[in-house]
Scaffold this active site. Structure first.
Site, PDB file in Angstrom:
ATOM      1  N   ASP A  52       0.842  -1.207   0.000  1.00 40.56           N
ATOM      2  CA  ASP A  52       0.000   0.000   0.000  1.00 40.56           C
ATOM      3  C   ASP A  52       0.874   1.253   0.000  1.00 40.56           C
ATOM      4  OD1 ASP A  52       0.874  -0.220   2.594  1.00 40.56           O
ATOM      5  OD2 ASP A  52      -1.114  -0.238   3.509  1.00 40.56           O
ATOM      6  N   SER A  53       2.218   1.056  -0.027  1.00 34.96           N
ATOM      7  CA  SER A  53       3.129   2.179  -0.275  1.00 34.96           C
ATOM      8  C   SER A  53       2.883   2.747  -1.676  1.00 34.96           C
ATOM      9  CB  SER A  53       4.584   1.742  -0.123  1.00 34.96           C
ATOM     10  OG  SER A  53       4.829   0.550  -0.846  1.00 34.96           O
ATOM     11  N   ASP A  91      -1.034  -6.070  -0.128  1.00 37.75           N
ATOM     12  CA  ASP A  91      -1.507  -5.446   1.121  1.00 37.75           C
ATOM     13  C   ASP A  91      -3.016  -5.258   1.076  1.00 37.75           C
ATOM     14  OD1 ASP A  91       0.484  -4.912   3.019  1.00 37.75           O
ATOM     15  OD2 ASP A  91       1.255  -3.214   1.870  1.00 37.75           O
ATOM     16  N   LYS A 121      -1.367  -9.422   2.797  1.00 32.05           N
ATOM     17  CA  LYS A 121      -0.619  -8.978   3.981  1.00 32.05           C
ATOM     18  C   LYS A 121      -1.504  -8.023   4.793  1.00 32.05           C
ATOM     19  CE  LYS A 121       3.188  -6.054   3.818  1.00 32.05           C
ATOM     20  NZ  LYS A 121       2.741  -4.884   4.596  1.00 32.05           N
ATOM     21  N   GLU A 123      -1.550  -5.626   8.681  1.00 32.17           N
ATOM     22  CA  GLU A 123      -0.729  -5.025   9.734  1.00 32.17           C
ATOM     23  C   GLU A 123      -1.368  -5.238  11.096  1.00 32.17           C
ATOM     24  OE1 GLU A 123       0.082  -0.911   8.822  1.00 32.17           O
ATOM     25  OE2 GLU A 123       0.956  -1.393   6.872  1.00 32.17           O
ATOM     26  N   GLU A 190       9.102  -4.171  10.577  1.00 33.23           N
ATOM     27  CA  GLU A 190       9.573  -2.887  10.051  1.00 33.23           C
ATOM     28  C   GLU A 190      10.134  -2.010  11.156  1.00 33.23           C
ATOM     29  OE1 GLU A 190       6.864  -0.983   7.351  1.00 33.23           O
ATOM     30  OE2 GLU A 190       8.030   0.872   7.290  1.00 33.23           O
TER      31      GLU A 190
HETATM   32  O1  KIV Z   1       3.597  -1.142   1.645  1.00 30.76           O
HETATM   33  C1  KIV Z   1       4.778  -1.512   1.664  1.00 30.76           C
HETATM   34  O2  KIV Z   1       5.569  -1.232   0.754  1.00 30.76           O
HETATM   35  C2  KIV Z   1       5.234  -2.290   2.804  1.00 30.76           C
HETATM   36  C3  KIV Z   1       6.703  -2.533   2.926  1.00 30.76           C
HETATM   37  C4  KIV Z   1       7.384  -1.327   3.387  1.00 30.76           C
HETATM   38  C5  KIV Z   1       6.988  -3.707   3.774  1.00 30.76           C
HETATM   39  O3  KIV Z   1       4.450  -2.692   3.606  1.00 30.76           O
END
Ligand code: KIV
Length: 272
Positions: A52-53, A91, A121, A123, A190
Protein backbone atom coordinates in the site's frame (compact mmCIF):
# COMPACT_ATOMS: atom_id res chain seq x y z
CA UNK A 1 30.18 -15.79 2.05
CA UNK A 2 28.03 -18.83 1.19
CA UNK A 3 25.30 -18.21 -1.37
CA UNK A 4 24.08 -21.79 -1.81
CA UNK A 5 20.73 -21.60 -3.55
CA UNK A 6 18.12 -24.10 -4.58
CA UNK A 7 16.39 -23.28 -7.89
CA UNK A 8 12.73 -22.35 -7.53
CA UNK A 9 10.79 -22.24 -10.84
CA UNK A 10 7.84 -20.77 -8.97
CA UNK A 11 8.11 -19.44 -5.46
CA UNK A 12 5.31 -20.58 -3.14
CA UNK A 13 4.62 -19.98 0.52
CA UNK A 14 6.18 -23.38 1.13
CA UNK A 15 9.36 -22.38 -0.74
CA UNK A 16 9.80 -19.51 1.71
CA UNK A 17 9.63 -21.81 4.71
CA UNK A 18 12.14 -24.12 2.95
CA UNK A 19 14.45 -21.16 2.37
CA UNK A 20 14.38 -20.32 6.06
CA UNK A 21 15.11 -23.95 6.96
CA UNK A 22 18.00 -24.05 4.46
CA UNK A 23 19.43 -20.74 5.61
CA UNK A 24 18.79 -19.07 2.24
CA UNK A 25 17.87 -15.41 2.66
CA UNK A 26 14.61 -14.29 1.03
CA UNK A 27 14.56 -11.28 -1.29
CA UNK A 28 11.39 -9.21 -1.46
CA UNK A 29 10.67 -5.95 -3.30
CA UNK A 30 7.60 -3.92 -4.05
CA UNK A 31 6.12 -3.42 -7.52
CA UNK A 32 2.87 -1.78 -8.51
CA UNK A 33 2.70 -1.99 -12.30
CA UNK A 34 3.24 -4.42 -15.17
CA UNK A 35 6.52 -3.06 -16.59
CA UNK A 36 8.31 -2.76 -13.24
CA UNK A 37 7.03 -6.17 -12.09
CA UNK A 38 8.42 -7.76 -15.28
CA UNK A 39 11.91 -6.41 -14.46
CA UNK A 40 11.70 -7.38 -10.79
CA UNK A 41 10.50 -10.91 -11.58
CA UNK A 42 13.15 -11.42 -14.29
CA UNK A 43 15.81 -10.46 -11.71
CA UNK A 44 14.70 -13.45 -9.58
CA UNK A 45 13.27 -11.56 -6.63
CA UNK A 46 11.51 -14.20 -4.51
CA UNK A 47 8.52 -12.19 -3.31
CA UNK A 48 6.86 -9.20 -4.97
CA UNK A 49 4.84 -7.08 -2.59
CA UNK A 50 2.09 -4.96 -4.06
CA UNK A 51 2.41 -2.70 -1.06
CA UNK A 52 0.00 0.00 0.00
CA UNK A 53 3.13 2.18 -0.27
CA UNK A 54 1.63 2.62 -3.77
CA UNK A 55 -0.35 5.32 -1.99
CA UNK A 56 2.94 7.22 -1.46
CA UNK A 57 5.09 6.42 -4.47
CA UNK A 58 2.45 5.99 -7.17
CA UNK A 59 -0.24 8.42 -6.03
CA UNK A 60 1.81 10.99 -4.08
CA UNK A 61 -0.11 10.77 -0.80
CA UNK A 62 1.70 11.49 2.45
CA UNK A 63 0.54 8.23 4.09
CA UNK A 64 -0.70 4.79 3.05
CA UNK A 65 -4.18 5.46 4.44
CA UNK A 66 -5.98 6.89 1.39
CA UNK A 67 -5.44 4.00 -1.05
CA UNK A 68 -8.62 2.00 -1.69
CA UNK A 69 -9.29 -1.70 -2.15
CA UNK A 70 -10.23 -1.13 -5.81
CA UNK A 71 -6.94 0.71 -6.40
CA UNK A 72 -4.94 -2.09 -4.73
CA UNK A 73 -6.72 -4.65 -6.94
CA UNK A 74 -5.87 -2.58 -10.04
CA UNK A 75 -2.16 -2.47 -9.09
CA UNK A 76 -2.11 -6.17 -8.13
CA UNK A 77 -3.70 -7.38 -11.35
CA UNK A 78 -1.16 -5.39 -13.40
CA UNK A 79 1.67 -7.02 -11.44
CA UNK A 80 0.21 -10.51 -11.69
CA UNK A 81 0.09 -10.27 -15.51
CA UNK A 82 3.87 -9.73 -15.53
CA UNK A 83 5.03 -12.37 -13.08
CA UNK A 84 6.21 -15.91 -13.84
CA UNK A 85 8.31 -16.83 -10.82
CA UNK A 86 7.80 -14.65 -7.74
CA UNK A 87 5.20 -15.10 -5.05
CA UNK A 88 2.90 -12.05 -5.24
CA UNK A 89 1.63 -10.71 -1.92
CA UNK A 90 -0.88 -7.85 -1.76
CA UNK A 91 -1.51 -5.45 1.12
CA UNK A 92 -5.11 -5.26 2.28
CA UNK A 93 -5.50 -1.49 2.57
CA UNK A 94 -6.45 0.53 5.64
CA UNK A 95 -10.16 0.35 6.42
CA UNK A 96 -10.77 -2.91 4.57
CA UNK A 97 -10.12 -5.40 7.39
CA UNK A 98 -9.95 -3.71 10.79
CA UNK A 99 -13.65 -3.18 11.47
CA UNK A 100 -14.90 -6.78 11.33
CA UNK A 101 -13.65 -10.23 10.32
CA UNK A 102 -16.35 -10.74 7.68
CA UNK A 103 -15.33 -7.55 5.93
CA UNK A 104 -11.69 -8.64 6.19
CA UNK A 105 -12.52 -11.92 4.48
CA UNK A 106 -14.57 -10.19 1.77
CA UNK A 107 -11.62 -7.85 1.05
CA UNK A 108 -9.11 -10.72 0.92
CA UNK A 109 -11.39 -12.72 -1.39
CA UNK A 110 -11.80 -9.74 -3.73
CA UNK A 111 -7.99 -9.35 -3.93
CA UNK A 112 -7.44 -13.05 -4.65
CA UNK A 113 -10.33 -13.41 -7.12
CA UNK A 114 -10.05 -10.13 -9.03
CA UNK A 115 -6.25 -9.80 -9.21
CA UNK A 116 -5.05 -13.41 -9.15
CA UNK A 117 -2.64 -12.64 -6.26
CA UNK A 118 -1.10 -15.48 -4.25
CA UNK A 119 -1.39 -14.10 -0.71
CA UNK A 120 -2.39 -11.04 1.32
CA UNK A 121 -0.62 -8.98 3.98
CA UNK A 122 -2.16 -7.27 7.02
CA UNK A 123 -0.73 -5.02 9.73
CA UNK A 124 -1.08 -5.88 13.43
CA UNK A 125 -1.24 -8.78 15.89
CA UNK A 126 -3.67 -9.49 18.72
CA UNK A 127 -6.01 -6.62 17.65
CA UNK A 128 -6.78 -8.20 14.26
CA UNK A 129 -6.62 -11.84 15.33
CA UNK A 130 -10.25 -12.66 14.38
CA UNK A 131 -9.81 -11.17 10.90
CA UNK A 132 -6.59 -13.11 10.31
CA UNK A 133 -8.27 -16.34 11.44
CA UNK A 134 -11.23 -15.79 9.15
CA UNK A 135 -9.01 -15.16 6.11
CA UNK A 136 -6.80 -18.16 6.85
CA UNK A 137 -9.87 -20.40 7.30
CA UNK A 138 -10.85 -19.55 3.73
CA UNK A 139 -7.54 -20.97 2.52
CA UNK A 140 -5.92 -17.61 1.78
CA UNK A 141 -2.26 -17.34 2.83
CA UNK A 142 -1.60 -14.40 5.15
CA UNK A 143 1.64 -12.49 5.76
CA UNK A 144 1.76 -10.45 8.97
CA UNK A 145 3.40 -7.04 9.49
CA UNK A 146 4.60 -5.85 12.93
CA UNK A 147 6.79 -3.08 14.33
CA UNK A 148 6.33 0.19 12.47
CA UNK A 149 2.98 -0.40 10.82
CA UNK A 150 2.37 2.60 8.53
CA UNK A 151 -1.42 2.20 8.59
CA UNK A 152 -1.23 3.20 12.31
CA UNK A 153 0.99 6.22 11.74
CA UNK A 154 -1.45 8.62 13.37
CA UNK A 155 -1.43 6.47 16.53
CA UNK A 156 2.41 6.47 16.64
CA UNK A 157 2.76 10.12 15.59
CA UNK A 158 6.21 9.56 14.01
CA UNK A 159 8.10 7.17 11.73
CA UNK A 160 10.84 6.54 14.33
CA UNK A 161 12.12 3.10 15.40
CA UNK A 162 9.47 1.01 17.23
CA UNK A 163 9.71 -1.46 20.13
CA UNK A 164 12.73 0.10 21.86
CA UNK A 165 10.91 -0.17 25.19
CA UNK A 166 10.51 -3.53 26.92
CA UNK A 167 6.68 -3.52 26.95
CA UNK A 168 6.38 -2.89 23.22
CA UNK A 169 9.15 -5.42 22.48
CA UNK A 170 7.40 -8.08 24.59
CA UNK A 171 4.09 -7.45 22.83
CA UNK A 172 5.81 -7.69 19.45
CA UNK A 173 7.31 -11.09 20.32
CA UNK A 174 3.90 -12.31 21.56
CA UNK A 175 2.20 -11.03 18.40
CA UNK A 176 4.76 -12.79 16.18
CA UNK A 177 4.18 -16.07 18.02
CA UNK A 178 0.41 -15.59 17.77
CA UNK A 179 0.58 -14.97 14.00
CA UNK A 180 2.74 -18.08 13.60
CA UNK A 181 0.36 -20.18 15.73
CA UNK A 182 -2.66 -19.03 13.73
CA UNK A 183 -0.97 -20.12 10.49
CA UNK A 184 0.52 -17.00 8.87
CA UNK A 185 3.27 -18.02 6.44
CA UNK A 186 5.65 -15.09 7.09
CA UNK A 187 5.92 -11.79 8.92
CA UNK A 188 7.38 -8.41 7.91
CA UNK A 189 9.15 -6.58 10.74
CA UNK A 190 9.57 -2.89 10.05
CA UNK A 191 12.00 -0.46 11.72
CA UNK A 192 12.75 -2.18 15.03
CA UNK A 193 16.10 -2.83 16.78
CA UNK A 194 18.18 -5.51 15.00
CA UNK A 195 18.66 -7.47 18.23
CA UNK A 196 14.92 -7.79 18.79
CA UNK A 197 14.28 -8.74 15.13
CA UNK A 198 16.91 -11.51 15.41
CA UNK A 199 15.29 -12.78 18.59
CA UNK A 200 11.91 -12.92 16.83
CA UNK A 201 13.40 -14.72 13.80
CA UNK A 202 14.97 -17.29 16.12
CA UNK A 203 11.81 -17.87 18.11
CA UNK A 204 9.43 -18.67 15.24
CA UNK A 205 9.67 -21.22 12.42
CA UNK A 206 8.08 -18.99 9.76
CA UNK A 207 10.24 -16.54 7.77
CA UNK A 208 10.76 -13.04 9.14
CA UNK A 209 11.36 -10.43 6.45
CA UNK A 210 12.91 -7.19 7.67
CA UNK A 211 12.88 -3.58 6.56
CA UNK A 212 15.09 -1.57 8.87
CA UNK A 213 15.29 -4.63 11.13
CA UNK A 214 18.93 -5.64 10.67
CA UNK A 215 20.66 -8.68 9.28
CA UNK A 216 19.57 -11.36 11.75
CA UNK A 217 16.24 -11.98 10.01
CA UNK A 218 15.36 -14.39 7.19
CA UNK A 219 15.01 -11.90 4.36
CA UNK A 220 14.85 -8.24 3.36
CA UNK A 221 12.26 -6.04 1.70
CA UNK A 222 12.57 -2.55 0.22
CA UNK A 223 10.32 -0.24 -1.75
CA UNK A 224 11.56 -0.39 -5.36
CA UNK A 225 11.37 3.38 -5.87
CA UNK A 226 13.70 3.86 -2.88
CA UNK A 227 16.20 1.21 -4.02
CA UNK A 228 16.36 2.72 -7.52
CA UNK A 229 16.69 6.30 -6.26
CA UNK A 230 13.46 7.45 -7.89
CA UNK A 231 12.35 8.85 -4.53
CA UNK A 232 14.80 11.47 -3.27
CA UNK A 233 13.42 12.92 -0.09
CA UNK A 234 13.19 9.63 1.86
CA UNK A 235 16.58 8.80 3.42
CA UNK A 236 16.33 6.44 6.41
CA UNK A 237 19.50 4.75 7.66
CA UNK A 238 18.30 1.30 6.52
CA UNK A 239 17.95 2.29 2.88
CA UNK A 240 20.64 1.24 0.40
CA UNK A 241 20.19 3.04 -2.92
CA UNK A 242 21.49 1.05 -5.89
CA UNK A 243 20.91 3.76 -8.51
CA UNK A 244 20.10 7.44 -8.74
CA UNK A 245 17.37 6.95 -11.29
CA UNK A 246 15.80 10.33 -10.56
CA UNK A 247 18.96 11.96 -11.89
CA UNK A 248 19.58 9.46 -14.69
CA UNK A 249 16.02 9.64 -15.98
CA UNK A 250 16.03 13.42 -15.61
CA UNK A 251 19.22 13.66 -17.70
CA UNK A 252 17.77 11.43 -20.43
CA UNK A 253 14.52 13.40 -20.52
CA UNK A 254 16.36 16.74 -20.62
CA UNK A 255 18.41 15.45 -23.54
CA UNK A 256 15.17 14.50 -25.34
CA UNK A 257 13.71 17.98 -24.71
CA UNK A 258 16.91 19.49 -26.08
CA UNK A 259 16.85 17.27 -29.16
CA UNK A 260 13.24 18.25 -29.92
CA UNK A 261 13.91 21.95 -29.44
CA UNK A 262 17.03 21.90 -31.64
CA UNK A 263 15.24 19.76 -34.29
CA UNK A 264 17.89 17.06 -33.87
CA UNK A 265 15.08 14.56 -33.21
CA UNK A 266 13.76 12.92 -35.31
CA UNK A 267 16.65 12.47 -37.72
CA UNK A 268 16.27 11.32 -41.34
CA UNK A 269 16.66 7.71 -40.18
CA UNK A 270 13.94 8.14 -37.58
CA UNK A 271 11.14 9.02 -40.00
CA UNK A 272 9.13 7.37 -42.80
O1 KIV B 1 3.60 -1.14 1.65
C1 KIV B 1 4.78 -1.51 1.66
O2 KIV B 1 5.57 -1.23 0.75
C2 KIV B 1 5.23 -2.29 2.80
C3 KIV B 1 6.70 -2.53 2.93
C4 KIV B 1 7.38 -1.33 3.39
C5 KIV B 1 6.99 -3.71 3.77
O3 KIV B 1 4.45 -2.69 3.61
Amino acid sequence: MSTAKKEYKRVTVKSLVDMKKNGEKISMLTAYDYSMAKIVDAANVDVILVGDSASNVMAGHETTLPITLDQMIYHASSVIRAVNRALVVVDIPFGSYQSDPKEALRSAIRIMKESGAHAVKVEGGQEIKESVKRILNAGIPVMGHLGLTPQSIYKFGTYTVRAKEVDEADKLIEDAKLLEKMGCFAIVLEKIPAKLAKEVAESVSIPIIGIGAGNGVDGQVLVIHDLLGITQEFNPRFLRRYLNLFEEMGNAISKYVDDVKTKDFPSDEEQY
